[in-house]
Design a protein around this motif. Structure first.
Motif, short mmCIF file in Angstrom:
data_model
loop_
_atom_site.label_atom_id
_atom_site.label_comp_id
_atom_site.label_asym_id
_atom_site.label_seq_id
_atom_site.Cartn_x
_atom_site.Cartn_y
_atom_site.Cartn_z
N LEU A 24 0.83 -1.20 0.00
CA LEU A 24 0.00 0.00 0.00
C LEU A 24 0.87 1.26 0.00
O LEU A 24 0.59 2.22 -0.74
N ASN A 25 1.92 1.26 0.80
CA ASN A 25 2.82 2.42 0.84
C ASN A 25 3.41 2.71 -0.53
O ASN A 25 3.50 3.87 -0.96
N MET A 26 3.84 1.67 -1.24
CA MET A 26 4.41 1.84 -2.57
C MET A 26 3.39 2.46 -3.53
O MET A 26 3.67 3.43 -4.24
N ILE A 27 2.20 1.90 -3.56
CA ILE A 27 1.17 2.38 -4.47
C ILE A 27 0.77 3.82 -4.13
O ILE A 27 0.64 4.67 -5.03
N GLN A 28 0.60 4.13 -2.87
CA GLN A 28 0.22 5.48 -2.48
C GLN A 28 1.32 6.49 -2.80
O GLN A 28 1.03 7.59 -3.28
N THR A 29 2.57 6.13 -2.57
CA THR A 29 3.67 7.03 -2.90
C THR A 29 3.73 7.27 -4.40
O THR A 29 3.92 8.40 -4.86
N ALA A 30 3.56 6.21 -5.17
CA ALA A 30 3.56 6.36 -6.62
C ALA A 30 2.44 7.30 -7.06
O ALA A 30 2.66 8.22 -7.86
N LYS A 31 1.24 7.08 -6.56
CA LYS A 31 0.10 7.91 -6.96
C LYS A 31 0.27 9.36 -6.56
O LYS A 31 -0.14 10.27 -7.29
N GLN A 32 0.89 9.62 -5.43
CA GLN A 32 1.13 11.00 -5.00
C GLN A 32 2.05 11.75 -5.96
O GLN A 32 2.07 12.97 -5.96
N LYS A 63 -5.29 -9.05 -8.84
CA LYS A 63 -5.67 -7.91 -9.69
C LYS A 63 -6.89 -7.19 -9.13
O LYS A 63 -6.93 -5.97 -9.08
N ARG A 64 -7.89 -7.95 -8.69
CA ARG A 64 -9.10 -7.34 -8.13
C ARG A 64 -8.78 -6.51 -6.88
O ARG A 64 -9.35 -5.44 -6.69
N ILE A 65 -7.87 -7.01 -6.06
CA ILE A 65 -7.46 -6.27 -4.86
C ILE A 65 -6.81 -4.95 -5.27
O ILE A 65 -7.15 -3.88 -4.75
N ILE A 66 -5.89 -4.99 -6.21
CA ILE A 66 -5.20 -3.78 -6.67
C ILE A 66 -6.18 -2.80 -7.30
O ILE A 66 -6.12 -1.59 -7.05
N GLU A 67 -7.11 -3.29 -8.10
CA GLU A 67 -8.11 -2.41 -8.74
C GLU A 67 -8.96 -1.68 -7.72
O GLU A 67 -9.44 -0.57 -7.99
N ASP A 73 -5.35 3.78 -11.22
CA ASP A 73 -6.15 4.12 -12.39
C ASP A 73 -6.30 2.94 -13.36
O ASP A 73 -7.27 2.86 -14.09
N ARG A 74 -5.33 2.05 -13.34
CA ARG A 74 -5.36 0.89 -14.23
C ARG A 74 -4.52 -0.21 -13.60
O ARG A 74 -3.43 0.04 -13.11
N ALA A 75 -5.03 -1.43 -13.62
CA ALA A 75 -4.28 -2.59 -13.14
C ALA A 75 -4.25 -3.63 -14.25
O ALA A 75 -5.25 -3.86 -14.92
N GLU A 76 -3.07 -4.21 -14.46
CA GLU A 76 -2.88 -5.18 -15.54
C GLU A 76 -2.05 -6.36 -15.04
O GLU A 76 -1.08 -6.16 -14.31
N ILE A 77 -2.43 -7.55 -15.44
CA ILE A 77 -1.61 -8.73 -15.15
C ILE A 77 -0.53 -8.80 -16.22
O ILE A 77 -0.82 -8.75 -17.41
#
Length: 145
Positions: A24-32, A63-67, A73-77
Motif C-alpha cells: 500500500l505504501n508503494m502504491i500510495q507514494t507512486a500515486k502522489q 488484480k481485483r485487490i489492486i483495482e 487508475d489501471r491494473a494489468e496482469i
C-alpha cells in the motif's frame, strides 16, 4: 520522500501476494507523484518462473485487490518482467520501485535502458519490518516467532 517533479503517467509493479502495508505504501507514494497510475501484477506463471513457487493468492484475485485501491487508475496482469516491453505497452514516463533494488545489476541495467526512452526510475523507501516472505514464514510456523 520528496520527488523533484510530478509525472503524468506512473507505473509500478509487483506480485502483491498476501497484500500488506508495504504494498500500500508503494502504491500510495507512486500515486502522489503522478497523475495517472498503472499497476502491473506479475502473473502466476511469471512468479513461478523467478521465485520457483506460485503465489498463494491467484493472479485474478490479486488484480481485483489492486483495482479496488483508491488511486490506482489501471491494473494489468503482466506475463513478463522486461520493463522496456512494459513501457512499449503502457507508455509511462516514470517507474516506481522499492529502494531495496537500487544499485542491483538488474536495475542498473533497467535505468540505462529506460533512460533511452526518457523514463525516470524513482526508488521508493522500502517499508521495513514487513514482507510477503516474512508473512509466509509466520503462517507456516504458526506465528511461533
Amino acid at each position: 520522500m520528496e520527488i523533484k517533479k510530478k509525472y503524468k503517467v506512473g507505473y509500478t509493479d509487483g506480485v502483491y501476494d498476501l497484500f500488506h502495508i508495504g504494498h500500500l505504501n508503494m502504491i500510495q507514494t507512486a500515486k502522489q507523484n503522478c497523475e495517472y497510475l498503472i499497476v502491473g501484477i506479475h502473473g502466476d506463471a511469471v512468479v513461478e518462473e523467478y521465485k520457483h513457487r506460485r503465489p498463494i493468492v491467484n493472479e485474478n484475485d490479486r488484480k481485483r485487490i489492486i483495482e479496488a485501491i483508491k488511486g490506482v487508475d489501471r491494473a494489468e496482469i503482466n506475463r513478463f518482467r522486461d520493463k522496456l516491453k512494459l513501457w512499449e505497452l503502457y507508455h509511462f514516463d516514470v517507474i516506481f520501485i522499492g529502494d531495496d533494488w537500487k544499485g542491483t545489476d538488474r536495475w542498473n541495467q533497467f535505468e540505462k535502458i529506460l533512460a533511452e526512452v526518457n523514463v525516470d526510475v524513482v526508488y521508493v523507501p522500502y517499508t521495513k519490518g514487513i514482507s510477503t516472505t516474512g508473512l509466509r514464514r509466520k503462517i507456516l510456523d504458526g506465528d511461533k516467532v
